[in-house]
Design a protein around this motif. Sequence first.
Motif, PDB file in Angstrom:
ATOM      1  N   ASP A  49      -7.193  32.443 -10.161  1.00  0.00           N
ATOM      2  CA  ASP A  49      -8.329  32.487 -10.627  1.00  0.00           C
ATOM      3  C   ASP A  49      -9.071  33.728 -10.863  1.00  0.00           C
ATOM      4  O   ASP A  49      -9.713  33.903 -11.961  1.00  0.00           O
ATOM      5  CB  ASP A  49      -9.387  31.488 -10.064  1.00  0.00           C
ATOM      6  CG  ASP A  49      -8.572  29.931 -10.361  1.00  0.00           C
ATOM      7  OD1 ASP A  49      -8.031  29.625 -11.257  1.00  0.00           O
ATOM      8  OD2 ASP A  49      -8.914  28.905  -9.378  1.00  0.00           O
ATOM      9  N   GLN A  50      -8.978  34.433  -9.681  1.00  0.00           N
ATOM     10  CA  GLN A  50      -9.516  35.726  -9.520  1.00  0.00           C
ATOM     11  C   GLN A  50      -8.850  36.613 -10.748  1.00  0.00           C
ATOM     12  O   GLN A  50      -9.620  37.474 -11.571  1.00  0.00           O
ATOM     13  CB  GLN A  50      -9.516  36.498  -8.447  1.00  0.00           C
ATOM     14  CG  GLN A  50     -10.065  37.998  -8.499  1.00  0.00           C
ATOM     15  CD  GLN A  50     -11.678  37.839  -8.596  1.00  0.00           C
ATOM     16  OE1 GLN A  50     -12.397  37.024  -7.995  1.00  0.00           O
ATOM     17  NE2 GLN A  50     -12.114  38.801  -9.297  1.00  0.00           N
ATOM     18  N   GLU A  54     -10.171  38.686 -13.857  1.00  0.00           N
ATOM     19  CA  GLU A  54      -9.908  40.328 -14.119  1.00  0.00           C
ATOM     20  C   GLU A  54      -9.342  40.569 -15.457  1.00  0.00           C
ATOM     21  O   GLU A  54      -9.489  41.328 -16.184  1.00  0.00           O
ATOM     22  CB  GLU A  54      -9.056  40.713 -12.903  1.00  0.00           C
ATOM     23  CG  GLU A  54      -9.765  40.691 -11.723  1.00  0.00           C
ATOM     24  CD  GLU A  54     -10.609  41.808 -11.539  1.00  0.00           C
ATOM     25  OE1 GLU A  54     -10.587  43.166 -11.630  1.00  0.00           O
ATOM     26  OE2 GLU A  54     -11.795  41.302 -11.061  1.00  0.00           O
ATOM     27  N   LEU A  55      -8.413  39.607 -15.928  1.00  0.00           N
ATOM     28  CA  LEU A  55      -7.842  39.789 -17.035  1.00  0.00           C
ATOM     29  C   LEU A  55      -8.862  39.623 -18.492  1.00  0.00           C
ATOM     30  O   LEU A  55      -8.888  40.377 -19.419  1.00  0.00           O
ATOM     31  CB  LEU A  55      -6.655  38.842 -17.411  1.00  0.00           C
ATOM     32  CG  LEU A  55      -5.537  39.321 -16.333  1.00  0.00           C
ATOM     33  CD1 LEU A  55      -4.381  37.967 -16.736  1.00  0.00           C
ATOM     34  CD2 LEU A  55      -4.964  40.508 -17.132  1.00  0.00           C
ATOM     35  N   ARG A  56      -9.776  38.701 -18.232  1.00  0.00           N
ATOM     36  CA  ARG A  56     -10.952  38.607 -19.328  1.00  0.00           C
ATOM     37  C   ARG A  56     -11.626  39.893 -19.155  1.00  0.00           C
ATOM     38  O   ARG A  56     -12.069  40.485 -20.367  1.00  0.00           O
ATOM     39  CB  ARG A  56     -11.796  37.473 -18.957  1.00  0.00           C
ATOM     40  CG  ARG A  56     -10.889  36.231 -19.129  1.00  0.00           C
ATOM     41  CD  ARG A  56     -11.940  35.026 -19.430  1.00  0.00           C
ATOM     42  NE  ARG A  56     -12.490  34.740 -17.780  1.00  0.00           N
ATOM     43  CZ  ARG A  56     -12.314  34.078 -17.184  1.00  0.00           C
ATOM     44  NH1 ARG A  56     -10.993  33.384 -17.045  1.00  0.00           N
ATOM     45  NH2 ARG A  56     -12.938  33.762 -16.010  1.00  0.00           N
ATOM     46  N   THR A  79       1.362  27.741 -20.208  1.00  0.00           N
ATOM     47  CA  THR A  79       0.915  28.240 -21.215  1.00  0.00           C
ATOM     48  C   THR A  79      -0.574  27.872 -21.744  1.00  0.00           C
ATOM     49  O   THR A  79      -1.445  28.706 -22.173  1.00  0.00           O
ATOM     50  CB  THR A  79       1.456  28.175 -22.616  1.00  0.00           C
ATOM     51  OG1 THR A  79       1.753  27.042 -23.048  1.00  0.00           O
ATOM     52  CG2 THR A  79       2.993  28.806 -22.303  1.00  0.00           C
ATOM     53  N   ALA A  80      -0.775  26.753 -21.388  1.00  0.00           N
ATOM     54  CA  ALA A  80      -2.347  26.003 -21.616  1.00  0.00           C
ATOM     55  C   ALA A  80      -3.305  26.763 -20.989  1.00  0.00           C
ATOM     56  O   ALA A  80      -4.535  27.241 -21.232  1.00  0.00           O
ATOM     57  CB  ALA A  80      -2.398  24.864 -21.141  1.00  0.00           C
ATOM     58  N   LYS A  81      -3.084  27.133 -19.669  1.00  0.00           N
ATOM     59  CA  LYS A  81      -3.958  27.953 -18.893  1.00  0.00           C
ATOM     60  C   LYS A  81      -4.275  29.379 -19.131  1.00  0.00           C
ATOM     61  O   LYS A  81      -5.375  29.830 -19.084  1.00  0.00           O
ATOM     62  CB  LYS A  81      -3.710  27.867 -17.228  1.00  0.00           C
ATOM     63  CG  LYS A  81      -4.597  28.448 -16.239  1.00  0.00           C
ATOM     64  CD  LYS A  81      -4.149  28.400 -15.116  1.00  0.00           C
ATOM     65  CE  LYS A  81      -5.125  28.824 -13.928  1.00  0.00           C
ATOM     66  NZ  LYS A  81      -6.619  28.023 -13.967  1.00  0.00           N
TER      67      LYS A  81
END
Length: 269
Positions: A49-50, A54-56, A79-81
């Motif tokens: 989740d973290q 970070e990717l966002r 892929t959905a997540k």
Amino acid sequence: MDTEALVQYLTGEVLKQLKNFEAGHAQPTAAGRSGKVLAIFTGGTIGLDQAMTELRSIQAFAAEITVVLSKAAEQIVGTAKIQENLGGHVQIITSQSAYPGKILREADVVLVPVLTQNTAAKVAYTLADTMPSTLIMQALMLGKPVIAAENAADPHDDWRIKGNMGLSSPGLIQALKSNLQKVAEYGVKVIKVSGLAEHTRQVIGRDCAAQAEPAVVPAVPAKKAVLAASTIKEAARRGDKTLTVAAGTVVTPLALDVAREYQIEVVFR
């Protein structure tokens, strides 16, 4: 392969290298973003989740993020997540996709948002038997910056202590720590997941600064190297799946045939 076919092949490779050169010196997007990121997900959830957070953050300054999912990650992450967190436009490479060699070569930085103990062990012992471990190994051989979040692989991380990992034998704990140390010695930047965005920003910033410097073109072209069949066979004996050569290298027809026979990809850089 006859002479005409060889000339056509070499011409195509030269044009491809020129295109890659021009793309590498392109200006940042209108939004002021720059850089390409290849994010490799393995089958771990600790810190996931973290990692998405970070990717966002990385999307705010990186022009493009391509995601690779291992077979385990396809089931565990899915892929959905990925699309839910990063958007439906994000390109996703799965185990059924073709090997993303071109995407890797164009990437400015390679991320492993969740480095599992399994993948750490494979890389530590240079086992390129999965797409993630192969990509990580090739990225290191290409001199690409590789950043990996260690939370899921660190035997001393808080979640492992809470899960009674502290009851494991000292020998096992040391082996797991040794794997991470080897990975770091190979050139992987091993960090906590909370530092993914900041370290990526630093890498992309350095790359953009380097690209801004004017290229120096030699007045006289250097003598072209030749890739022979014997070199391909030597790579096959080592178990290599790719062979990186300098742009402009002349590949003999026999070498091309041998490369196809041993399923070795010849990469020009």
